[in-house]
Design a protein around this motif. Structure first.
Motif, PDB file in Angstrom:
ATOM      1  N   PHE A 191     -11.003  -5.454   0.394  1.00  0.00           N
ATOM      2  CA  PHE A 191     -10.302  -4.302  -0.313  1.00  0.00           C
ATOM      3  C   PHE A 191      -8.978  -4.101  -0.085  1.00  0.00           C
ATOM      4  CE2 PHE A 191     -15.054  -2.937   0.042  1.00  0.00           C
ATOM      5  CZ  PHE A 191     -15.055  -2.810  -1.292  1.00  0.00           C
ATOM      6  N   ASN A 192      -8.438  -4.271   1.022  1.00  0.00           N
ATOM      7  CA  ASN A 192      -6.997  -4.322   1.100  1.00  0.00           C
ATOM      8  C   ASN A 192      -6.375  -5.382   0.479  1.00  0.00           C
ATOM      9  OD1 ASN A 192      -6.130  -2.373   3.184  1.00  0.00           O
ATOM     10  ND2 ASN A 192      -7.194  -3.408   4.503  1.00  0.00           N
ATOM     11  N   ILE A 245       2.482   1.676  -3.676  1.00  0.00           N
ATOM     12  CA  ILE A 245       1.668   2.345  -4.625  1.00  0.00           C
ATOM     13  C   ILE A 245       1.554   3.784  -4.604  1.00  0.00           C
ATOM     14  CG2 ILE A 245      -0.514   1.913  -3.617  1.00  0.00           C
ATOM     15  CD1 ILE A 245       0.190   1.548  -7.246  1.00  0.00           C
ATOM     16  N   TYR A 298      -3.334  -4.488  -6.813  1.00  0.00           N
ATOM     17  CA  TYR A 298      -3.195  -3.415  -7.588  1.00  0.00           C
ATOM     18  C   TYR A 298      -1.743  -2.906  -7.724  1.00  0.00           C
ATOM     19  CZ  TYR A 298      -3.804   1.124  -9.679  1.00  0.00           C
ATOM     20  OH  TYR A 298      -3.723   2.327 -10.407  1.00  0.00           O
ATOM     21  N   ALA A 299      -1.253  -2.944  -6.466  1.00  0.00           N
ATOM     22  CA  ALA A 299       0.402  -2.405  -6.332  1.00  0.00           C
ATOM     23  C   ALA A 299       1.001  -3.361  -6.846  1.00  0.00           C
ATOM     24  CB  ALA A 299       0.540  -2.286  -4.740  1.00  0.00           C
ATOM     25  N   LYS A 358      -8.967   2.569  -0.984  1.00  0.00           N
ATOM     26  CA  LYS A 358      -8.212   1.557  -1.665  1.00  0.00           C
ATOM     27  C   LYS A 358      -8.720   0.677  -2.331  1.00  0.00           C
ATOM     28  CE  LYS A 358      -4.678   1.773   2.143  1.00  0.00           C
ATOM     29  NZ  LYS A 358      -4.263   0.816   3.355  1.00  0.00           N
ATOM     30  N   PRO A 359      -8.504   0.075  -3.231  1.00  0.00           N
ATOM     31  CA  PRO A 359      -7.346   0.449  -4.213  1.00  0.00           C
ATOM     32  C   PRO A 359      -7.391   1.924  -4.893  1.00  0.00           C
ATOM     33  CG  PRO A 359      -8.304  -1.514  -5.141  1.00  0.00           C
ATOM     34  CD  PRO A 359      -9.355  -1.005  -4.211  1.00  0.00           C
ATOM     35  N   ILE A 360      -6.306   2.778  -4.624  1.00  0.00           N
ATOM     36  CA  ILE A 360      -6.390   4.086  -4.963  1.00  0.00           C
ATOM     37  C   ILE A 360      -6.067   4.344  -6.436  1.00  0.00           C
ATOM     38  CG2 ILE A 360      -5.534   6.462  -4.609  1.00  0.00           C
ATOM     39  CD1 ILE A 360      -4.122   4.955  -1.828  1.00  0.00           C
ATOM     40  N   GLU A 361      -7.207   5.006  -7.060  1.00  0.00           N
ATOM     41  CA  GLU A 361      -7.167   5.583  -8.381  1.00  0.00           C
ATOM     42  C   GLU A 361      -6.027   6.233  -8.620  1.00  0.00           C
ATOM     43  OE1 GLU A 361     -10.879   6.390 -11.157  1.00  0.00           O
ATOM     44  OE2 GLU A 361     -11.108   5.878  -8.938  1.00  0.00           O
ATOM     45  N   PRO A 395     -15.228  -7.322   4.162  1.00  0.00           N
ATOM     46  CA  PRO A 395     -14.713  -6.161   3.298  1.00  0.00           C
ATOM     47  C   PRO A 395     -13.359  -5.496   3.598  1.00  0.00           C
ATOM     48  CG  PRO A 395     -16.702  -5.683   4.663  1.00  0.00           C
ATOM     49  CD  PRO A 395     -16.433  -7.100   4.734  1.00  0.00           C
ATOM     50  N   HIS A 396     -12.898  -5.524   4.733  1.00  0.00           N
ATOM     51  CA  HIS A 396     -11.668  -4.963   5.026  1.00  0.00           C
ATOM     52  C   HIS A 396     -10.652  -5.525   4.398  1.00  0.00           C
ATOM     53  CE1 HIS A 396      -8.315  -3.699   7.638  1.00  0.00           C
ATOM     54  NE2 HIS A 396      -8.897  -2.345   7.246  1.00  0.00           N
ATOM     55  N   LEU A 450      -7.566  -6.225  -2.553  1.00  0.00           N
ATOM     56  CA  LEU A 450      -7.442  -5.707  -3.838  1.00  0.00           C
ATOM     57  C   LEU A 450      -6.327  -4.666  -4.098  1.00  0.00           C
ATOM     58  CD1 LEU A 450     -11.350  -5.480  -4.634  1.00  0.00           C
ATOM     59  CD2 LEU A 450      -9.457  -6.868  -5.731  1.00  0.00           C
ATOM     60  N   ASN A 451      -6.183  -3.786  -3.112  1.00  0.00           N
ATOM     61  CA  ASN A 451      -5.272  -2.937  -3.083  1.00  0.00           C
ATOM     62  C   ASN A 451      -3.770  -3.247  -3.289  1.00  0.00           C
ATOM     63  OD1 ASN A 451      -4.586  -0.020  -3.001  1.00  0.00           O
ATOM     64  ND2 ASN A 451      -3.644  -0.285  -0.800  1.00  0.00           N
ATOM     65  N   ALA A 498      -9.153   1.165   3.420  1.00  0.00           N
ATOM     66  CA  ALA A 498      -9.634   0.255   2.490  1.00  0.00           C
ATOM     67  C   ALA A 498     -11.445   0.348   2.731  1.00  0.00           C
ATOM     68  CB  ALA A 498      -9.185  -0.978   2.773  1.00  0.00           C
ATOM     69  N   PHE A 499     -11.567   0.108   3.988  1.00  0.00           N
ATOM     70  CA  PHE A 499     -12.961  -0.117   4.200  1.00  0.00           C
ATOM     71  C   PHE A 499     -13.194   0.337   5.821  1.00  0.00           C
ATOM     72  CE2 PHE A 499     -16.536  -2.430   6.023  1.00  0.00           C
ATOM     73  CZ  PHE A 499     -17.761  -2.064   4.863  1.00  0.00           C
ATOM     74  N   VAL A 545       4.339  -2.644  -9.191  1.00  0.00           N
ATOM     75  CA  VAL A 545       5.641  -3.143  -8.702  1.00  0.00           C
ATOM     76  C   VAL A 545       6.276  -4.459  -8.867  1.00  0.00           C
ATOM     77  CG1 VAL A 545       5.666  -1.141  -6.931  1.00  0.00           C
ATOM     78  CG2 VAL A 545       4.798  -3.476  -6.276  1.00  0.00           C
ATOM     79  N   ALA A 561       0.866  -1.438   0.001  1.00  0.00           N
ATOM     80  CA  ALA A 561      -0.124  -0.056   0.109  1.00  0.00           C
ATOM     81  C   ALA A 561       0.926   1.301   0.138  1.00  0.00           C
ATOM     82  CB  ALA A 561      -0.802   0.172   1.195  1.00  0.00           C
TER      83      ALA A 561
END
Lengths: 245, 339
Positions: B158-159, A16, B165-166, A99-102, B154-155, B161-162, A80-81, B170, A13
């Motif tokens: 979403f984390n 990014i 994404y990272a 998050k995920p950050i656009e 959800p926590h 997914l983040n 995130a939530f 990287v 996190a």
């Protein structure tokens, strides 16, 4: 050069955000922290211009950390939530990134940054007050004394006392101060356990040993710690109701 | 309301006697007052009685008999009282001759009162039942929603997914496997139900996915040590128990410290009882502020609902700040596949 600090417990996190910041030549990431304790230390030592702050982190939350900073820098929250945090942000119009950050959303937040930096810490006490109403955290209070951070279980607090613009918390191990209002504690604490007996006092019901009539319509209450506290007329009614008298 | 009806009855009754039957005001008034007072008393008795007790079988006969007895009582006692109060031969003869007529009137009036009461109580009971049903339905719906929300976590989602994404930026090569792991884990989550028993092999695969995802999120901080005895692989356990326990271990072991930690999971079988032991380090300072400590109450309750045994989940903490959760799942040899 604008100096910033990343506070997030997940390395990816932070990665990014660092990656996004590569587009901003005038911003320098001076440190990365993986929890609120590290964050607190870094803020006081480095004094960054602004910080990226995650909410849910080990030990203390991002909000609890901010409460302990004397002069908080500008903040861009990342989460995130967290229903409560998001509600607090919306109520107080604070910038936050989900998050995920656009990238576009990130750039938008960065565009607004100069105004934030010039206006000093746009962070309001109200934000922290609304945010701290999260029921997951209202059984504890994070305090700092002589540079040491302590997480108090509210049940260990004997009573709360108004002290100028602070609130004094009395425990067996001594007193602590918190930059909050009496009405904040009155709202967030469990109402069947903590009673506002007076404009200046909220007591932990399990500490009460005796209630006495002092003079006509004026009562005093004795706590286990051998301290007498005054009880107002409405406070007495609340106390009576709570004790089922 | 009741007082209004009473006054109206008294007035009509008195007016009838005064204008139609030509009795004087005293007699009309007395007759009306005594008769109606007795009727009102009987109605109150009836209403109270029916409030406490309503016969489930043959309510009509019960009401009929009771009404008849009360009507008899009212008719004779009013005649007796009025006879004493008004020493008028003419009026006494009238009382005597009209006795059967009065009985009928009293009976009809009381029967009406009883029926109205029964109807009212029935309606009230029905609306109460409807309200209870409504509340129960609402509670069930809420529980269902909470369950879904919990299942989705959800926590965590979403984390994760983040993190994915990272990774795409990287470490792009690691992003693909992470996505498929996340997908498999979510698929496993959706499949899970209290009634579905899964094999240890299947469950450990699911737990492994979960831990792998957490390892990507927290990289160097999380180590996992899993030891599963070979002879447990085919044993069964409900698919909803282990993941929350491991999740709990992660929550207190990993989320609440910033140090590198190891989570240990051991699976073995003893006396036909499957034993799963999960160990996680914890911060003693955090435990003190965590209220009831480790949030296993819901799991304990589910275990009780499934097996009616309070001793299947045991927790302990060592001096070295290690928290140990032990789960026992009795195995049924005769019906190993279903439960």
């Amino acid at each position: 050069m604008i100096r910033t600090l990343l506070i997030d417990d997940e390395p990816l996190a932070r990665d990014i955000v660092k990656f996004y910041l590569e587009d901003y030549a005038d911003i320098e990431v001076v440190a990365e922290c993986s929890d609120g304790f590290e964050g607190l230390k870094a803020i006081s030592q480095i004094k960054p211009d602004f910080i990226f702050l995650d909410i849910q982190m080990p030990k203390i939350s991002g909000f609890e950390m901010l409460e302990l900073v004397e002069q908080p820098p500008a903040v861009i929250f990342t989460t995130a939530f967290d229903e409560y945090a998001i509600k607090a942000f919306e109520v107080n119009a604070v910038d936050y990134l989900l998050k995920p950050i656009e990238k576009d959303r990130f750039d938008l937040a960065m565009q607004k940054l100069p105004a934030k930096l010039n206006g000093g810490a746009a962070l309001t006490k109200e934000l922290l007050d609304t945010a701290s109403l999260n029921p997951a955290h209202n059984n504890r209070v994070v305090v700092k004394k002589n540079g040491v951070i302590k997480i108090l279980n509210v049940m260990d607090i004997h009573y709360f006392e108004a002290d100028d613009d602070q609130v004094k918390l009395s425990t067996t191990e001594g007193v602590y101060y918190k930059n909050k209002t009496m009405s904040f504690f009155e709202q967030s604490l469990e109402p069947s356990q903590f009673i506002r007996i007076h404009r200046s006092y909220i007591i932990n019901l399990s500490q009460v040993t005796r209630i006495e009539l002092k003079e006509k319509e004026s009562y005093i209450v004795l706590l286990k710690s051998d301290i007498w506290l005054p009880v107002s007329k409405t406070g007495y009614l609340k106390l009576k109701a709570a004790l089922g008298l | 309301m009741a007082a209004g009806i009473f006054i109206a009855c008294v007035a009509v009754h008195a007016a009838l006697f005064y204008y139609v039957l030509d009795y004087n005001l005293l007699i009309s008034g007395l007759d009306s007052l005594v008769t109606n007072l007795l009727l009102a008393l009987s109605c109150t008795i009836f209403s109270t009685l029916l409030g406490y007790y309503q016969p489930k079988n043959e309510p009509v006969i019960f009401v009929f008999v009771l009404t008849f007895i009360l009507a008899l009582f009212i008719t004779f006692s009013s005649k007796f009282i009025l006879g004493l109060a008004v020493p008028d031969a003419n009026y006494e003869a009238f009382l005597q001759s009209k006795l059967p007529f009065r009985l009928v009137i009293n009976f009809v009036f009381l029967a009406w009162c009883a029926l109205a009461n029964i109807l009212w109580y029935r309606l009230e009971e029905q609306s109460e039942m409807q309200e209870r049903l409504f509340t129960a339905q609402n509670l069930a719906k809420e529980a269902e929603l909470n369950k879904l929300r919990h299942q989705l976590q959800p926590h965590f989602l979403f984390n994760s997914l983040n993190s994915v994404y990272a990774l795409t930026i990287v470490k792009p090569k690691e992003a693909g496997p992470m996505i498929t792991k996340l997908a498999s884990f979510l698929r496993g989550t959706l499949k899970r139900d209290d009634d579905i028993w899964v094999s240890v092999a299947e469950e450990m695969e699911y737990i492994q996915l979960y831990l792998d995802i957490e390892k990507v999120r927290f990289s160097h901080r999380l180590s996992v040590d899993i030891q599963v005895e070979e002879d447990t692989m085919e044993l069964k356990l409900p698919g909803t128990l282990l993941q929350p326990i491991v999740e709990n271990a992660i929550k207190f072991g990993l989320y609440n410290t910033s140090a590198a930690i190891t989570i240990t999971i051991e699976v073995k079988v003893e006396h036909n009882v499957l034993q799963v032991t999960v160990k996680n380090p914890f911060d003693p300072e955090m435990k003190a502020t965590g209220g009831t400590g480790f949030g296993l109450t819901a799991i304990r309750r589910r275990l009780y609902l499934l097996f009616a045994d309070h001793n299947l989940l045991k927790t302990s903490a060592t001096d070295t700040n290690l928290f140990i959760t032990q789960l026992k799942i009795p195995q049924h040899n005769d019906k190993n596949t279903t439960h």
